[in-house]
Scaffold this active site. Structure first.
Site, PDB file in Angstrom:
ATOM      1  N   TRP A 102       0.839  -1.214   0.000  1.00  0.00           N
ATOM      2  CA  TRP A 102       0.000   0.000   0.000  1.00  0.00           C
ATOM      3  C   TRP A 102       0.865   1.252   0.000  1.00  0.00           C
ATOM      4  O   TRP A 102       0.525   2.242  -0.663  1.00  0.00           O
ATOM      5  CB  TRP A 102      -0.973  -0.014   1.167  1.00  0.00           C
ATOM      6  CG  TRP A 102      -1.936  -1.158   1.068  1.00  0.00           C
ATOM      7  CD1 TRP A 102      -2.070  -2.213   1.925  1.00  0.00           C
ATOM      8  CD2 TRP A 102      -2.884  -1.386   0.011  1.00  0.00           C
ATOM      9  NE1 TRP A 102      -3.034  -3.069   1.476  1.00  0.00           N
ATOM     10  CE2 TRP A 102      -3.551  -2.592   0.306  1.00  0.00           C
ATOM     11  CE3 TRP A 102      -3.234  -0.695  -1.151  1.00  0.00           C
ATOM     12  CZ2 TRP A 102      -4.550  -3.122  -0.521  1.00  0.00           C
ATOM     13  CZ3 TRP A 102      -4.228  -1.223  -1.977  1.00  0.00           C
ATOM     14  CH2 TRP A 102      -4.870  -2.414  -1.650  1.00  0.00           C
ATOM     15  N   ASP A 172      -1.824   6.314   6.427  1.00  0.00           N
ATOM     16  CA  ASP A 172      -2.849   5.383   5.950  1.00  0.00           C
ATOM     17  C   ASP A 172      -3.161   4.445   7.110  1.00  0.00           C
ATOM     18  O   ASP A 172      -2.347   3.599   7.476  1.00  0.00           O
ATOM     19  CB  ASP A 172      -2.306   4.609   4.740  1.00  0.00           C
ATOM     20  CG  ASP A 172      -3.307   3.593   4.193  1.00  0.00           C
ATOM     21  OD1 ASP A 172      -4.375   3.405   4.808  1.00  0.00           O
ATOM     22  OD2 ASP A 172      -2.993   2.982   3.145  1.00  0.00           O
ATOM     23  N   LYS A 196     -12.343  -2.318   6.800  1.00  0.00           N
ATOM     24  CA  LYS A 196     -11.637  -3.187   7.736  1.00  0.00           C
ATOM     25  C   LYS A 196     -12.172  -3.007   9.159  1.00  0.00           C
ATOM     26  O   LYS A 196     -12.561  -3.974   9.773  1.00  0.00           O
ATOM     27  CB  LYS A 196     -10.134  -2.948   7.684  1.00  0.00           C
ATOM     28  CG  LYS A 196      -9.480  -3.651   6.489  1.00  0.00           C
ATOM     29  CD  LYS A 196      -8.922  -2.727   5.463  1.00  0.00           C
ATOM     30  CE  LYS A 196      -8.477  -3.467   4.210  1.00  0.00           C
ATOM     31  NZ  LYS A 196      -7.757  -2.615   3.302  1.00  0.00           N
TER      32      LYS A 196
END
Ligand SMILES: *Cc1c(COP(=O)(O)O)cnc(C)c1O
Length: 360
Positions: A102, A172, A196
């Site tokens: 990511w 993030d 999530k």
């Protein structure tokens, strides 16, 4: 069929009581005479929902007043472009720590809009650790300093934050938001895809220090400008109304049933300890991350034998422990034990693994 224990990395498990509440309110919300899905986002009843969601998030995470909360779409991945378009408007250079897929995607995207200075990387060992950072490599004129707080695929987390001084820290937190207490004032911007720890896919939450708003480049698409969303209460266009409502239910659950962020953190530490203690003692299953860099949310492990990995994942699924297959870049297994995974689910998984180990 009964509900399984779902160890998916995302979209992931949502507390059953949250789903039941949504079910009870699905067809007719309060006395609205319609579902949340059907109502105008401009209606007073919906305004109350989004206001309450924001108030709960501010309360649970202790978000100060000088930060804005934005409810956006486009996933965490859209932020990889939105952040540089809005924030890389000074020196045009940023610092970034490369700790996984990511962060790599954020790097690739940001590189289209600004100069990215990689101040640390763990690529040499399949991102199995958080690199030690040398402050002398940090650019004091960087427009921001970027990290991925919890590396969903590789199972690492930043246990301590980089000391980037006055350079705004951008994080993030897609796979760790709401999992532990954080000091929001340490960050310039925090973002997370909701799927999530916050609810269903379709919602992306951005928490941004207000002085960082209003600096977008001229070429920035309207929908990618934080100022537009901030000035319109996240309702410049239709927001992801139902996903925001689900996020409200998740926050109510976290506050009222779990007892808030500190209680949540304690439960998460307990769950992770159960997994790691077993993995550290097992003769068959090995953790891929060691020490202080271990994630509390995503725990990858391997047997070292691909056929055995496959057989285990299959046997676990048959026993009601699903989505344990690891990411293809790590192989093996990964147990994602987000907020809504109960302690009991982890205890039962470990019991299953112990029995499996003995049966070999
Ligand atoms: C899942 C995830 C993403 C991608 O989220 P999308 O909403 O699918 O774009 C980004 N970063 C991290 C850390 C993630 O876990």
């Amino acid at each position: 069929m009964e509900r399984v224990y779902n160890f998916s990395a995302g979209p992931s498990v949502i507390a059953e009581s949250v789903l039941k509440k949504a079910q009870a309110e699905l067809v007719n919300y309060g006395d609205a005479g319609m579902s949340v899905m059907e109502m105008s986002h401009r209606s007073p009843v919906y305004q109350a929902i989004i206001d309450e969601t924001e108030a709960l998030l501010r309360e649970v995470l202790s978000i100060p007043d000088d930060y804005a909360v934005l409810f956006l779409q486009g996933g965490a991945s859209s932020q990889f472009a939105m952040i540089p378009l809005n924030l890389a408007n000074g020196s045009g250079a940023i610092d970034l720590v490369l700790t996984g897929q990511w962060a790599s995607k954020a790097n690739q995207e940001a590189s289209k809009y600004c100069q990215v200075n990689i101040v640390g990387s763990s690529k040499d060992k399949t991102f199995s650790y958080i690199p030690k950072l040398d402050k002398s490599k940090f650019n004091p004129d960087a427009d921001y300093f970027y990290i991925c707080s919890n590396n969903t695929i590789y199972g690492t987390r930043f246990a301590t934050l980089p000391e980037c001084g006055n350079v705004p820290l951008v994080a993030d937190m897609s796979s760790c938001i709401l999992s532990e207490k954080i000091d929001v004032t340490k960050y310039g911007l925090i973002f997370a895809g909701a799927q999530k720890n916050m609810g269903p896919a379709g919602l992306t939450v951005v928490i941004i220090r207000k002085d960082l708003i209003g600096k977008a480049r001229d070429i920035t698409p309207t929908m990618f400008n934080y100022e537009i969303h901030a000035n319109n209460g996240s309702m410049y266009n239709t927001p992801p109304t139902f996903a925001i409502y689900m996020c409200k239910l998740v926050l109510e659950w976290l506050k009222n049933e779990i007892g808030g962020i500190e209680a949540m953190e304690e439960i998460n530490h307990k769950k992770a300890a159960i997994m790691y203690d077993y993995l550290d003692s097992s003769k068959v299953f090995k953790p891929t991350v060691s020490g202080a860099d271990r994630s509390y949310m995503n725990i990858p492990f391997i047997t070292g034998n691909e056929d055995l990995d496959k057989a285990f994942v299959k046997a676990a699924a048959a026993a009601g422990f699903v989505n344990l297959k690891g990411h293809r870049s790590v192989g093996g297994m990964r147990a994602s034990i987000y907020n809504a995974m109960p302690v009991e689910g982890v205890e039962k998984l470990v019991k299953f693994m112990k029995d499996y180990e003995v049966s070999l």
